[in-house]
Design an enzyme around this catalytic site. Structure first.
Site, mmCIF file in Angstrom:
data_model
loop_
_atom_site.group_PDB
_atom_site.id
_atom_site.type_symbol
_atom_site.label_atom_id
_atom_site.label_comp_id
_atom_site.label_asym_id
_atom_site.label_seq_id
_atom_site.Cartn_x
_atom_site.Cartn_y
_atom_site.Cartn_z
ATOM 1 N N LYS A 228 0.858 -1.202 0.000
ATOM 2 C CA LYS A 228 0.000 0.000 0.000
ATOM 3 C C LYS A 228 0.883 1.237 0.000
ATOM 4 O O LYS A 228 0.674 2.157 -0.803
ATOM 5 C CB LYS A 228 -0.866 0.000 1.253
ATOM 6 C CG LYS A 228 -1.470 1.351 1.600
ATOM 7 C CD LYS A 228 -2.299 1.337 2.852
ATOM 8 C CE LYS A 228 -1.515 1.486 4.091
ATOM 9 N NZ LYS A 228 -1.191 2.864 4.524
ATOM 10 N N ASN A 229 1.897 1.273 0.861
ATOM 11 C CA ASN A 229 2.675 2.509 1.024
ATOM 12 C C ASN A 229 3.580 2.797 -0.163
ATOM 13 O O ASN A 229 3.756 3.950 -0.544
ATOM 14 C CB ASN A 229 3.446 2.475 2.347
ATOM 15 C CG ASN A 229 2.482 2.553 3.534
ATOM 16 O OD1 ASN A 229 1.311 2.889 3.369
ATOM 17 N ND2 ASN A 229 2.963 2.215 4.712
ATOM 18 N N CYS B 43 -4.160 12.331 13.088
ATOM 19 C CA CYS B 43 -4.996 11.128 12.994
ATOM 20 C C CYS B 43 -4.893 10.436 14.357
ATOM 21 O O CYS B 43 -4.261 10.955 15.274
ATOM 22 C CB CYS B 43 -4.496 10.229 11.868
ATOM 23 S SG CYS B 43 -2.930 9.464 12.260
ATOM 24 N N ARG C 110 0.984 14.095 13.343
ATOM 25 C CA ARG C 110 1.428 13.893 11.965
ATOM 26 C C ARG C 110 1.834 15.208 11.275
ATOM 27 O O ARG C 110 1.232 15.657 10.313
ATOM 28 C CB ARG C 110 0.365 13.167 11.150
ATOM 29 C CG ARG C 110 -0.233 11.940 11.790
ATOM 30 C CD ARG C 110 0.745 10.797 12.026
ATOM 31 N NE ARG C 110 1.301 10.209 10.838
ATOM 32 C CZ ARG C 110 0.710 9.249 10.131
ATOM 33 N NH1 ARG C 110 -0.463 8.832 10.479
ATOM 34 N NH2 ARG C 110 1.294 8.756 9.058
ATOM 35 N N ASP D 61 4.692 -0.092 12.276
ATOM 36 C CA ASP D 61 3.421 -0.606 11.727
ATOM 37 C C ASP D 61 3.142 -2.036 12.145
ATOM 38 O O ASP D 61 2.074 -2.557 11.849
ATOM 39 C CB ASP D 61 3.428 -0.511 10.191
ATOM 40 C CG ASP D 61 3.367 0.936 9.733
ATOM 41 O OD1 ASP D 61 3.586 1.182 8.537
ATOM 42 O OD2 ASP D 61 3.140 1.809 10.582
ATOM 43 N N ARG E 107 -8.730 0.091 4.787
ATOM 44 C CA ARG E 107 -7.817 1.084 4.203
ATOM 45 C C ARG E 107 -6.527 0.411 3.739
ATOM 46 O O ARG E 107 -5.840 0.915 2.876
ATOM 47 C CB ARG E 107 -7.467 2.160 5.234
ATOM 48 C CG ARG E 107 -8.619 3.022 5.627
ATOM 49 C CD ARG E 107 -8.179 4.188 6.459
ATOM 50 N NE ARG E 107 -7.037 4.885 5.849
ATOM 51 C CZ ARG E 107 -6.491 5.973 6.378
ATOM 52 N NH1 ARG E 107 -6.959 6.465 7.507
ATOM 53 N NH2 ARG E 107 -5.478 6.580 5.796
HETATM 54 C C1 EPZ Z 1 4.823 6.487 6.694
HETATM 55 O O1 EPZ Z 1 4.133 7.536 7.336
HETATM 56 C C2 EPZ Z 1 3.807 5.361 6.533
HETATM 57 N N1 EPZ Z 1 2.691 5.822 5.717
HETATM 58 C C3 EPZ Z 1 3.303 4.942 7.904
HETATM 59 O O2 EPZ Z 1 2.425 3.840 7.711
HETATM 60 C C4 EPZ Z 1 4.482 4.475 8.751
HETATM 61 O O3 EPZ Z 1 4.028 4.152 10.041
HETATM 62 C C5 EPZ Z 1 5.520 5.611 8.831
HETATM 63 O O4 EPZ Z 1 5.913 6.010 7.502
HETATM 64 C C6 EPZ Z 1 6.780 5.193 9.590
HETATM 65 O O5 EPZ Z 1 7.355 4.091 8.969
HETATM 66 C C7 EPZ Z 1 2.811 5.840 4.376
HETATM 67 O O6 EPZ Z 1 3.839 5.488 3.817
HETATM 68 C C8 EPZ Z 1 1.613 6.308 3.591
HETATM 69 P P1 EPZ Z 1 7.163 9.505 8.969
HETATM 70 P P2 EPZ Z 1 4.814 9.002 7.436
HETATM 71 O O7 EPZ Z 1 7.209 10.795 8.259
HETATM 72 O O8 EPZ Z 1 5.622 9.247 6.231
HETATM 73 C C9 EPZ Z 1 7.458 12.683 12.444
HETATM 74 C C10 EPZ Z 1 0.433 2.661 7.848
HETATM 75 O O9 EPZ Z 1 -0.110 2.112 8.799
HETATM 76 N N2 EPZ Z 1 7.404 13.685 11.372
HETATM 77 O O10 EPZ Z 1 8.262 8.509 8.724
HETATM 78 O O11 EPZ Z 1 3.774 9.972 7.816
HETATM 79 C C11 EPZ Z 1 6.148 11.911 12.568
HETATM 80 O O12 EPZ Z 1 5.236 12.599 13.375
HETATM 81 C C12 EPZ Z 1 1.043 4.023 8.029
HETATM 82 O O13 EPZ Z 1 0.541 2.159 6.696
HETATM 83 C C13 EPZ Z 1 7.700 15.005 11.704
HETATM 84 O O14 EPZ Z 1 7.988 15.330 12.856
HETATM 85 O O15 EPZ Z 1 5.781 8.776 8.685
HETATM 86 C C14 EPZ Z 1 6.596 10.614 13.189
HETATM 87 O O16 EPZ Z 1 6.739 10.815 14.585
HETATM 88 C C15 EPZ Z 1 0.809 4.593 9.417
HETATM 89 N N3 EPZ Z 1 7.647 15.945 10.715
HETATM 90 C C16 EPZ Z 1 7.980 10.397 12.590
HETATM 91 O O17 EPZ Z 1 8.407 11.665 12.097
HETATM 92 C C17 EPZ Z 1 7.353 15.625 9.424
HETATM 93 O O18 EPZ Z 1 7.359 16.520 8.563
HETATM 94 C C18 EPZ Z 1 8.015 9.403 11.440
HETATM 95 O O19 EPZ Z 1 7.013 9.796 10.530
HETATM 96 C C19 EPZ Z 1 7.058 14.271 9.111
HETATM 97 C C20 EPZ Z 1 7.095 13.322 10.104
#
Ligand code: EPZ
Length: 418
Positions: free
Chosen positions: A22-23, A118, A123, A307, A399
């Site tokens: 999916k991702n 969410c 996020r 995840d 989803r």
């Molecule tokens: C991706 O989300 C995945 N989603 C998530 O999967 C997954 O849990 C996550 O990566 C971590 O592996 C998709 O690929 C669509 P991050 P993403 O940016 O990109 C912080 C699922 O269940 N952060 O790596 O949103 C954030 O809050 C989903 O399939 C900032 O601070 O995750 C988090 O604490 C859930 N500022 C950490 O970094 C930013 O600008 C990692 O988030 C962006 C993120």
């Protein structure tokens, strides 16, 4: 609202096939804005994918789906492109923010709804905006929207991420694709989904290389006209079924996998005493009686993925003694704990660590899903609990899990959607 009914304690045996990621699909769909004609195969037909398709159609791409073949054809020759991602399409699917980078890269402007938070956390997207500003974009936040423009086009730059972020790495890549000159992205995420996105972008004409936690991007001058791409398998779906097999499996076989995607998961399951063997692209899990306790922290890839945290917690309820799981990626990803406790799990949360004492016998209950991965942990709990479990709000499941009931029923699980 649909529900899932599960009658637990049924041993599972059989073969499970894993769908496309999916991702990876979400990031590559966003990248098709940069292409003119693309064909994607092995795309999981789940809600988030349909939401992303709706967004791309709103922007102006022509998209057709061949459901029987998990194939999506994208045609981006429309001259009237809307560089807008509206709130109603981004609020339910945060990955909508990934259209920001390609729209800026190709059309030099974009207006994207801020995704908002969410169930698992606030996020933020500050790292996404940090990277785009480095590439020369002018960014304003107005009325809940990111208003970005790069009148003279984006310029290559050195982007040093202070924190590893999958989405920010993807947006930086998608923006740097046609940025003039060279871009280096340091401290990037290196999930397999990122590597699959790079593979797609290189087919498109990109010259991108990943070396450890650095990505080197050279501006792509010529864009290939027609490309096709097979999306990698979903390693989180795979990990979910490995844990299901460890919980109630007699003998589960999963073929056509890439073991390198789930090294840390296999290591941890073996340490917990799960009888798991990998031969080539096949993984076999046999009935495992004595589950051992373990302490795990979630980490960016190649560490143990956040995840799979909720799913592993269910297996920890079967382990003798105290297991600990620390959630280091998101600030609120223990929403499944109260529901698991209602099923008899003995779990205490101290700050970001859940302490699971076992073994406990879970009992069936009526429970509520709150986010994608929490909801699948309730399915796993239902499979191992006695009596019947009823899971509400299963739209969360839809989803990200393709044909979940069918795949489990094929292995003799007593599960039905009502
Ligand atoms: C991706 O989300 C995945 N989603 C998530 O999967 C997954 O849990 C996550 O990566 C971590 O592996 C998709 O690929 C669509 P991050 P993403 O940016 O990109 C912080 C699922 O269940 N952060 O790596 O949103 C954030 O809050 C989903 O399939 C900032 O601070 O995750 C988090 O604490 C859930 N500022 C950490 O970094 C930013 O600008 C990692 O988030 C962006 C993120």
């Amino acid at each position: 609202m649909q529900k899932l009914f599960i009658n637990g304690k049924k041993e599972l045996s059989g073969k499970i096939s894993i769908s496309g990621s999916k991702n990876a699909s979400l990031a590559i769909l966003a990248a098709t804005i940069l292409s003119s004609t693309s064909k994607l195969v092995n795309v999981p037909l789940v809600e988030d994918i349909f939401t992303m398709i709706k967004l791309l159609k709103f922007i102006g791409l022509k998209i057709s789906i061949k459901k029987d073949k998990n194939e999506i054809n994208i045609n981006n020759t429309n001259k009237k492109i809307k560089t807008l991602a509206p709130y109603n399409l981004v609020k339910t699917m945060r990955a909508g923010v990934l259209v920001l980078g390609p729209l800026l890269s190709k059309y030099k402007k974009a207006k994207i709804s801020l995704p908002g938070g969410c169930a698992i956390g606030t996020r933020p997207v500050d790292l996404h905006l940090f990277a785009l500003k480095k590439l020369g974009a002018k960014i304003k936040i107005k009325n809940g929207y990111i208003v970005a423009d790069a009148k003279n086009g984006l310029k290559g730059a050195n982007i040093n991420f202070p924190k590893i972020s999958v989405g920010a790495t993807e947006n930086a890549l998608l923006a740097a694709f046609s940025a003039e000159g060279k871009t280096t992205i340091n401290n990037c995420a290196i999930e397999p989904e990122i590597k699959d996105l790079v593979k797609f972008l290189n087919k498109l004409g990109g010259k991108i290389k990943i070396v450890k936690r650095k990505i080197f991007v050279n501006c792509a001058k010529s864009i290939n006209r027609r490309i096709s791409h097979k999306v990698i398998l979903d390693r989180i779906e795979l990990g979910t079924y490995l844990i299901a097999a460890a919980l109630v499996g007699k003998k589960i076989i999963i073929n056509k996998i890439n073991p390198s995607f789930i090294k840390s998961e296999i290591q941890i399951l073996k340490k917990m005493g799960v009888r798991i063997s990998v031969k080539g692209e096949t993984v076999i899990i046999l009935k495992s009686d004595k589950i051992k306790k373990i302490n795990v922290s979630t980490q960016p890839y190649p560490g143990f993925p956040t995840d799979l945290q909720a799913q592993l917690m269910v297996l920890m309820t079967r382990a003798k003694g105290q297991s600990k799981i620390t959630e280091k990626i998101f600030e609120n990803r223990f929403m499944h704990v109260p529901e698991l406790k209602r099923m008899g799990a003995n779990i205490e949360i101290i700050n970001k660590t859940a302490i699971i004492s076992g073994p406990t016998n879970l009992t069936g209950a009526e429970v509520m899903a709150t986010d994608l991965r929490a909801s699948v942990s309730l399915v796993l709990a239902g499979l191992v609990a006695d009596n019947r479990t009823v899971i509400n709000r299963i739209y969360h499941l839809d989803r990200g899990y393709e044909l979940l009931e069918k795949k489990l029923k094929n292995c003799k699980a007593r599960i039905k959607r009502v």
